[in-house]
Motif scaffolding. Structure first.
Motif, PDB file in Angstrom:
ATOM      1  N   THR A  60       0.848  -1.190   0.000  1.00 52.46           N
ATOM      2  CA  THR A  60       0.000   0.000   0.000  1.00 52.46           C
ATOM      3  C   THR A  60       0.887   1.245   0.000  1.00 52.46           C
ATOM      4  O   THR A  60       2.126   1.150   0.029  1.00 52.46           O
ATOM      5  CB  THR A  60      -0.887   0.002   1.252  1.00 52.46           C
ATOM      6  N   GLU A  90       2.049   2.879  -9.538  1.00 49.24           N
ATOM      7  CA  GLU A  90       1.105   3.172 -10.614  1.00 49.24           C
ATOM      8  C   GLU A  90       0.911   1.968 -11.521  1.00 49.24           C
ATOM      9  O   GLU A  90      -0.221   1.630 -11.902  1.00 49.24           O
ATOM     10  CB  GLU A  90       1.597   4.370 -11.421  1.00 49.24           C
ATOM     11  N   ARG A  93      -0.985  -0.822  -9.647  1.00 47.23           N
ATOM     12  CA  ARG A  93      -2.393  -0.465  -9.449  1.00 47.23           C
ATOM     13  C   ARG A  93      -3.186  -0.593 -10.737  1.00 47.23           C
ATOM     14  O   ARG A  93      -4.361  -0.966 -10.713  1.00 47.23           O
ATOM     15  CB  ARG A  93      -2.485   0.962  -8.902  1.00 47.23           C
ATOM     16  N   PRO A 100      -5.883   0.051  -4.387  1.00 46.71           N
ATOM     17  CA  PRO A 100      -5.878   1.460  -4.838  1.00 46.71           C
ATOM     18  C   PRO A 100      -5.586   2.376  -3.671  1.00 46.71           C
ATOM     19  O   PRO A 100      -5.736   1.984  -2.500  1.00 46.71           O
ATOM     20  CB  PRO A 100      -7.300   1.664  -5.382  1.00 46.71           C
TER      21      PRO A 100
END
Length: 405
Positions: A60, A90, A93, A100
């Motif tokens: 995360t 990026e 994700r 996210p």
């Protein structure tokens, strides 16, 4: 032969994503050496996850910050800031491999009110993000921050005197146009506070008007020689020169705004019909005829434009390969002025230039308003003052003494 580039081998939880990450970097115009550096960082992040006993799904934003802090604590200089992990995050994700980013929750009554106000402007008013977050919300924060205390914002006691004292203090710090923008943003905020039931009395009437000096000055366009110098400053042997030349032509020939040029996509040009779809203010869309010279400039640029997934017409020169924004378009104009040896002007000056040139070519004010896509006729009426041929019959002769010719 080109220089050989060492490509690191990624181990750890992120190893299955290494080949895709390399291809993703190359597709965004990163050089092979820059992509190799990114892959090495990818390997360092993967090894850190393995040491911490974490999997890909545990990566995360908070864990990425932990990774950066660990590198700083070890005395490592490279990839030691949270922003340095932005590219791996990026990419992962986009694949859905990592969670996210968690939406930031507003903390405190001021931030909650500003968040609601921003949603109101975007959804109810239909304003673009630039207007909302760069103009209206900052002005609202400046006004409301004075009332943010331990007891909340205390909006029930907001009076006209508070509005007047705020403007008397802030307007002298700004130019005429800056003061006008502040007054406009404050009216919008007070209107929202009343609609939301946060104040009982509509205080819009307490906001005075700023003297509009636009009717006292002539629209300042560039003369044709200056426009030719701007266009000639672009080296069309290079990709960036062809891009800048096409941008300058769109600004000077069609009078587009900087944000409208940045918003053009490959799908907005109808080559068979010779039309260009322009995305204007407030979600407005207009189709304009594409002049031949502008179309030829765009075609010349497209022959050098890199192939990529981005659908924006005008791309950055450096990685990552993505579309321009309004600030970059404005910088293209300033850089052209520097190359041409002219005083710097903004992109909007070329919009005035397009209007004055159409006027001198015999176009009527309604026709100019259609090209510039003005919503009100009074906005176009300012160009009547530069039509000297039409104004000359209206001028009264200079009085002379009797008998003197």
């Amino acid at each position: 032969m080109g220089r050989k580039v060492w490509v690191p081998v990624v181990s750890g939880p992120l190893a299955p994503y290494a080949a895709g990450f390399w291809s993703w970097l190359v597709s965004r115009a990163y050089s092979r050496s820059a992509a190799a550096d990114g892959l090495y960082q990818f390997d360092q992040l993967s090894r850190w996850l393995a040491r911490e006993g974490l999997g890909v799904g545990d990566l995360t934003g908070e864990q990425a910050e932990r990774f950066a802090r660990a590198r700083r604590a070890a005395g490592v200089v490279s990839w030691a800031s949270p922003r340095s992990v932005a590219l791996p995050l990026e990419y992962l994700r986009q694949l859905g491999a990592v969670p996210p980013p968690a939406p930031g929750c507003p903390v405190g009554p001021l931030e909650e009110l500003l968040a609601d106000y921003g949603r109101y402007l975007s959804i109810e008013r239909g304003l673009c993000d630039h207007t909302v977050f760069d103009a209206y919300v900052p002005a609202a924060r400046l006004f409301l921050s004075e009332r943010d205390g331990s007891d909340g914002l205390d909006l029930a006691r907001l009076a006209a005197a508070d509005v007047s004292s705020f403007l008397a203090r802030e307007c002298p710090k700004r130019s005429v146009s800056g003061a006008r923008d502040l007054v406009c943003a404050l009216r919008s905020l007070l209107r929202y506070l009343h609609l939301a039931g946060l104040i009982t009395t509509p205080l819009v009437w307490a906001v005075p008007s700023v003297a509009d000096l636009r009717d006292r000055a002539l629209p300042r366009g560039l003369d044709p020689a200056a426009v030719r110098r701007l266009l000639a400053s672009c080296d069309r042997r290079r990709f960036v020169g062809r891009r800048d030349f096409a941008i300058l032509l769109l600004l000077a020939r069609l009078g587009l705004r900087a944000g409208e040029v940045a918003a053009i996509t490959l799908d907005d040009i109808d080559w068979r019909a010779g039309m260009l779809l322009v995305h204007g203010k407030g979600g407005r869309e207009d189709a304009l005829p594409l002049p031949g010279d502008v179309g030829e400039a765009i075609v010349s640029y497209l022959r050098r434009r890199p192939r990529c997934e981005c659908r924006a017409l005008f791309l950055r020169v450096t990685a990552p390969l993505q579309g321009l924004n309004r600030c970059t378009v404005a910088w293209v104009v300033r850089a052209a002025c520097d190359r041409a040896g002219l005083p710097r002007v903004g992109a909007h000056r070329l919009r005035h230039t397009a209007a004055t040139q159409m006027l001198h070519a015999g176009a009527s004010l309604p026709e100019i308003g259609q090209v510039l896509r003005h919503r009100e006729q009074k906005t176009t009426a300012i160009y009547a003052k530069v039509d000297h041929a039409a104004l000359r019959p209206l001028a009264r002769p200079w009085p002379t003494p009797a008998g003197v010719s």
